[in-house]
Motif scaffolding. Structure first.
Motif: not given
Length: 366
Positions: A297, A300-302
């Motif tokens: 990740c 932004s993913d996390w």
């Protein structure tokens, strides 16, 4: 710890004399000693998810991949038919003969569990102990709710008040308590009642038996008796290629660290280039990892995953601190590590792996 308003079974524990409320009880709910079953217990109905058999001081609930200790008057569930929150698939509410499992806000500590006002417990009173000493008894309480799967059990919720006690010396107070399995007084359900979808009390409905549970605790780094292995560089490269991550890494600290992904070992990847990697090897140790299902990740993913983790936990009745919540969710999804790809707010422009076990890491021989 179990609570019940039904005592129809009449079975008495031969060890402590306590009356057992479950007809299929295998362990006393007060002293935890094994009971001789009068008749073989009936298997749980197929529509209700059953617990796997308890071994030692742990059980495994269907909604938790990690083992967890049981808190209360016994170290093992007295019945194999306990239903955790969110897993009741019956149209009506549980009755006297049903056992439900309720999670309480506790943190794992050495030798047991702890609860504190910062975790949601409320301090009720502090009074002199009735044992002739100068100690005082401090009482804590927390309110919890049990609920069924959506659109089942008439969408009702079971509200309950759970109490715990701790001792304090004269002139001192406490802001929390510690529960050591088998030595401290068990947590007690002091009141329980149903409420409907409009939050109106329904005291006329029967109250099921209640099993107080500690939250799941996922095993990480220091929970395993493992060491980081040592391999020849060529052998280590072949070993790493059996997994998903193939780079060379630095490991600043071999002790368990607190990371954004919970407890783990952060390894920072070295840039590509033989010269740079040889220089790095001259001044420190180099490592490789073998990771089979990493969560990769970016920043932004996390950040986007955090609300999902909260929703998934709340949907199963779990109320955990941030680190425990993240560890539980990652374990539930089957991830064995986390890879923060650059750029990330956690580790900048360096690709960083969070390993969950020392067995996932090997050090290169010089």
């Amino acid at each position: 710890m179990s609570h019940s308003s039904d005592s129809r079974s009449g079975q008495v524990c031969p060890h402590c004399g306590a009356l057992q409320t479950l007809p299929d009880a295998r362990f006393c709910m007060v002293c935890g000693q094994a009971l001789e079953a009068a008749s073989p217990p009936d298997p749980p109905p197929p529509s209700k998810p059953a617990l796997q058999p308890a071994t030692g001081a742990t059980v495994r609930l269907p909604n938790a991949r990690g083992e967890q200790s049981v808190v209360g008057g016994t170290m093992r569930l007295p019945s194999s038919g306990a239903i955790p929150p969110g897993l009741w698939w019956q149209p009506d509410v549980p009755g006297h003969n049903d056992v439900i499992a309720v999670y309480v806000p506790l943190r794992a500590v050495v030798g047991g569990w702890s609860g504190a006002i910062r975790d949601g417990w409320r301090k009720l009173e502090q009074a002199w102990a009735r044992d002739g000493t100068s100690r005082q008894v401090v009482t804590f309480m927390v309110e919890r709710e049990w609920f069924a799967a959506p659109d089942f059990a008439r969408n009702m919720r079971l509200c309950m008040r759970i109490q715990a006690q701790s001792f304090a010396d004269e002139g001192h107070t406490r802001y929390g308590f510690r529960y050591r399995i088998g030595t401290d007084p068990p947590l007690a359900v002091v009141d329980a009642w149903w409420v409907d979808a409009d939050r109106q009390p329904r005291r006329d409905l029967p109250v099921p038996q209640i099993q107080v549970m500690a939250p799941p605790r996922v095993r990480r780094v220091s929970d395993y008796d493992e060491k980081i292995g040592v391999m020849h560089p060529r052998e280590a490269e072949l070993w790493a290629r059996q997994g998903q991550i193939h780079g060379l890494f630095r490991l600043p600290n071999t002790f368990q660290q607190r990371t954004p992904a919970g407890r783990g070992l952060p390894l920072r990847e070295l840039p590509d280039g033989v010269v740079w990697q040889r220089l790095a090897g001259m001044f420190g140790q180099l490592y490789r990892v073998q990771l089979h299902k990493p969560l990769r990740c970016h920043t932004s993913d996390w950040q986007a995953l955090q609300p999902r983790m909260q929703r998934d936990a709340q949907g199963l009745g779990l109320d955990m601190e941030t680190d425990a919540l993240v560890e539980w969710w990652l374990d539930r999804q089957g991830y064995d590590s986390v890879v923060f790809e650059p750029p990330s707010s956690q580790y900048g422009r360096i690709r960083t792996v969070i390993a969950f076990r020392r067995a996932q890491i090997v050090r290169l021989e010089r």
